[in-house]
Design an enzyme around this catalytic site. Structure first.
Site, mmCIF file in Angstrom:
data_model
loop_
_atom_site.group_PDB
_atom_site.id
_atom_site.type_symbol
_atom_site.label_atom_id
_atom_site.label_comp_id
_atom_site.label_asym_id
_atom_site.label_seq_id
_atom_site.Cartn_x
_atom_site.Cartn_y
_atom_site.Cartn_z
ATOM 1 N N ARG A 90 26.822 23.736 74.233
ATOM 2 C CA ARG A 90 26.307 24.817 75.223
ATOM 3 C C ARG A 90 24.802 24.006 76.103
ATOM 4 O O ARG A 90 24.873 24.262 77.123
ATOM 5 C CB ARG A 90 25.875 26.095 74.523
ATOM 6 C CG ARG A 90 26.957 26.830 73.824
ATOM 7 C CD ARG A 90 26.629 28.045 73.510
ATOM 8 N NE ARG A 90 27.542 28.459 72.640
ATOM 9 C CZ ARG A 90 27.859 29.855 72.371
ATOM 10 N NH1 ARG A 90 27.121 30.717 72.632
ATOM 11 N NH2 ARG A 90 28.914 30.334 71.529
ATOM 12 N N ARG A 121 31.788 28.490 75.966
ATOM 13 C CA ARG A 121 32.165 28.557 74.239
ATOM 14 C C ARG A 121 31.696 27.272 73.687
ATOM 15 O O ARG A 121 31.410 26.267 74.437
ATOM 16 C CB ARG A 121 33.619 28.590 73.991
ATOM 17 C CG ARG A 121 34.339 30.007 74.135
ATOM 18 C CD ARG A 121 34.006 30.965 73.066
ATOM 19 N NE ARG A 121 34.068 30.341 71.535
ATOM 20 C CZ ARG A 121 35.373 30.229 70.865
ATOM 21 N NH1 ARG A 121 36.269 30.474 71.769
ATOM 22 N NH2 ARG A 121 35.225 29.813 69.866
ATOM 23 N N LYS A 125 26.251 38.797 61.954
ATOM 24 C CA LYS A 125 26.901 39.560 63.308
ATOM 25 C C LYS A 125 28.380 39.173 63.049
ATOM 26 O O LYS A 125 29.232 39.722 64.147
ATOM 27 C CB LYS A 125 26.056 39.040 64.482
ATOM 28 C CG LYS A 125 26.287 37.814 64.991
ATOM 29 C CD LYS A 125 25.406 37.649 66.148
ATOM 30 C CE LYS A 125 25.476 36.216 66.630
ATOM 31 N NZ LYS A 125 26.906 35.687 67.132
ATOM 32 N N ASP A 126 28.848 38.079 62.680
ATOM 33 C CA ASP A 126 30.193 37.408 62.804
ATOM 34 C C ASP A 126 31.021 38.249 61.716
ATOM 35 O O ASP A 126 32.038 38.227 61.820
ATOM 36 C CB ASP A 126 30.140 36.046 62.519
ATOM 37 C CG ASP A 126 29.614 35.034 63.604
ATOM 38 O OD1 ASP A 126 29.445 35.627 64.629
ATOM 39 O OD2 ASP A 126 29.252 33.895 63.308
ATOM 40 N N ARG A 129 29.068 41.460 75.945
ATOM 41 C CA ARG A 129 27.984 42.273 75.982
ATOM 42 C C ARG A 129 26.763 41.625 76.784
ATOM 43 O O ARG A 129 26.172 42.278 77.708
ATOM 44 C CB ARG A 129 27.314 42.646 74.391
ATOM 45 C CG ARG A 129 25.945 43.250 74.149
ATOM 46 C CD ARG A 129 25.304 43.140 72.841
ATOM 47 N NE ARG A 129 25.112 41.853 72.532
ATOM 48 C CZ ARG A 129 24.032 40.858 72.860
ATOM 49 N NH1 ARG A 129 23.180 41.385 73.648
ATOM 50 N NH2 ARG A 129 23.936 39.733 72.280
ATOM 51 N N ARG A 130 26.629 40.379 76.482
ATOM 52 C CA ARG A 130 25.463 39.737 77.441
ATOM 53 C C ARG A 130 25.986 39.659 78.657
ATOM 54 O O ARG A 130 25.060 39.839 79.745
ATOM 55 C CB ARG A 130 25.508 38.208 76.932
ATOM 56 C CG ARG A 130 24.719 38.249 75.409
ATOM 57 C CD ARG A 130 24.907 36.819 74.715
ATOM 58 N NE ARG A 130 24.099 36.558 73.715
ATOM 59 C CZ ARG A 130 24.100 35.665 72.634
ATOM 60 N NH1 ARG A 130 25.064 34.667 72.871
ATOM 61 N NH2 ARG A 130 23.420 35.638 71.740
ATOM 62 N N CYS A 187 34.264 43.117 69.766
ATOM 63 C CA CYS A 187 33.813 42.166 70.741
ATOM 64 C C CYS A 187 34.471 42.548 71.987
ATOM 65 O O CYS A 187 34.284 41.922 72.991
ATOM 66 C CB CYS A 187 33.807 40.808 70.572
ATOM 67 S SG CYS A 187 35.390 39.970 70.341
#
Length: 294
Positions: free
Chosen positions: A145, A139, A78-79, A121-122, A230
């Site tokens: 996190r 981040r 996805k990156d 998105r999230r 993004c």
């Protein structure tokens, strides 16, 4: 043959690279893992869209391949941005792990008020589900996190479930259903990029999982046609040809969505164009809100 495989230095990136190296070792291929720092790893105090989006995690590794410093690199697929530099090729897409997001929280779910995520998105999907939530920027690598969650800076954080599985981490919380929280394109998928050399690509070919590659190529075709990267909240997920794709307003108040069975990349591109037409206003609003020229 011995291959030099590049990777980011995060625990997750190293775990993914060691998985690929292990699969090659089973086939008698020796590897050397080389860690490379990317801009996305050092600029952790700003949102991803401010430093060029997910592609910042890939650029340094692409450049190392082109310079001949490494033979290949392992990425969360996805990156990998849609535009790829000459001299590189995606030589293997591993069988997909869980595509779902995971909502991790220490306390009861009904007490969650502040959620950490840097993904537009999230954020949009969470606000669509519960408009009263506060979604704050988050981040850093997975360990960072989780530490911030445990320090109480957030009531909950959102992580990719596949990443937790690869790190053998068990956290309190639950996976988010993919029908309501449509994943980002290619989430849960590991890809190998190598220099455009048939001899190198051939070594990785046995690792390629054809059904996963088709699904993620459908997702990428839709993503390329929709555009927005993004900057625009969008979920695109395909399983066995069954596609769900959506674009949301930044605050989750509105969205456009397509659900369809796809058999060819051309069909996927047409779906992407259709979704872009339907969501044109949402895409323009997202760019304007972030102060970015489309």
């Amino acid at each position: 043959m011995s291959l030099r495989i590049g990777t980011r230095g995060s625990a997750l990136a190293l775990a993914q690279t060691k998985k690929v190296a292990g699969l090659l070792a089973d086939r008698g291929i020796e590897t050397e893992i080389i860690t490379i720092t990317t801009e996305g790893d050092t600029a952790t105090g700003v949102p991803l869209h401010a430093i060029g989006g997910q592609g910042v995690f890939v650029r340094a590794l692409d450049e190392a391949i082109i310079r001949g410093e490494i033979d290949a690199a392992v990425h969360s697929m996805k990156d990998i941005p849609a535009a790829r530099p000459a001299g590189t090729v995606c030589c293997a897409v591993l069988e997909r792990d869980s595509p779902a997001d995971f909502l991790a929280h220490e306390g009861p779910l009904d007490a969650v008020r502040i959620v950490g995520s840097s993904s537009t998105r999230r954020r949009a999907q969470l606000l669509r589900e519960e408009p009263a939530l506060e979604v704050k920027q988050l981040r850093g690598n997975v360990d960072t996190r989780i530490r911030k969650l445990r320090e109480g800076q957030y009531d909950a954080i959102v992580l990719a479930e596949a990443g937790l599985q690869r790190l053998n981490l068990t956290l309190p919380g639950e996976p988010l259903p993919t029908d309501r929280f449509v994943p980002s394109p290619n989430q849960g998928t590991i890809a190998v990029v190598c220099r455009d050399d048939p001899a190198v690509a051939e070594v990785f070919a046995p690792l390629d999982h054809a059904p996963t590659r088709l699904d993620v190529e459908i997702e990428r075709a839709v993503m390329e046609e929709v555009g927005g990267g993004c900057f625009t909240p969008q979920g695109i997920y395909c399983r066995n040809g069954n596609l769900t794709a959506e674009v949301l307003a930044l605050d989750g108040s509105r969205w456009e969505r397509i659900e369809r069975h796809i058999t060819t990349i051309d069909e996927a591109r047409e779906c992407g164009r259709e979704l872009r037409r339907q969501a044109a206003d949402l895409i323009r609003e997202a760019y304007a809100a972030l102060g970015i020229k489309p």
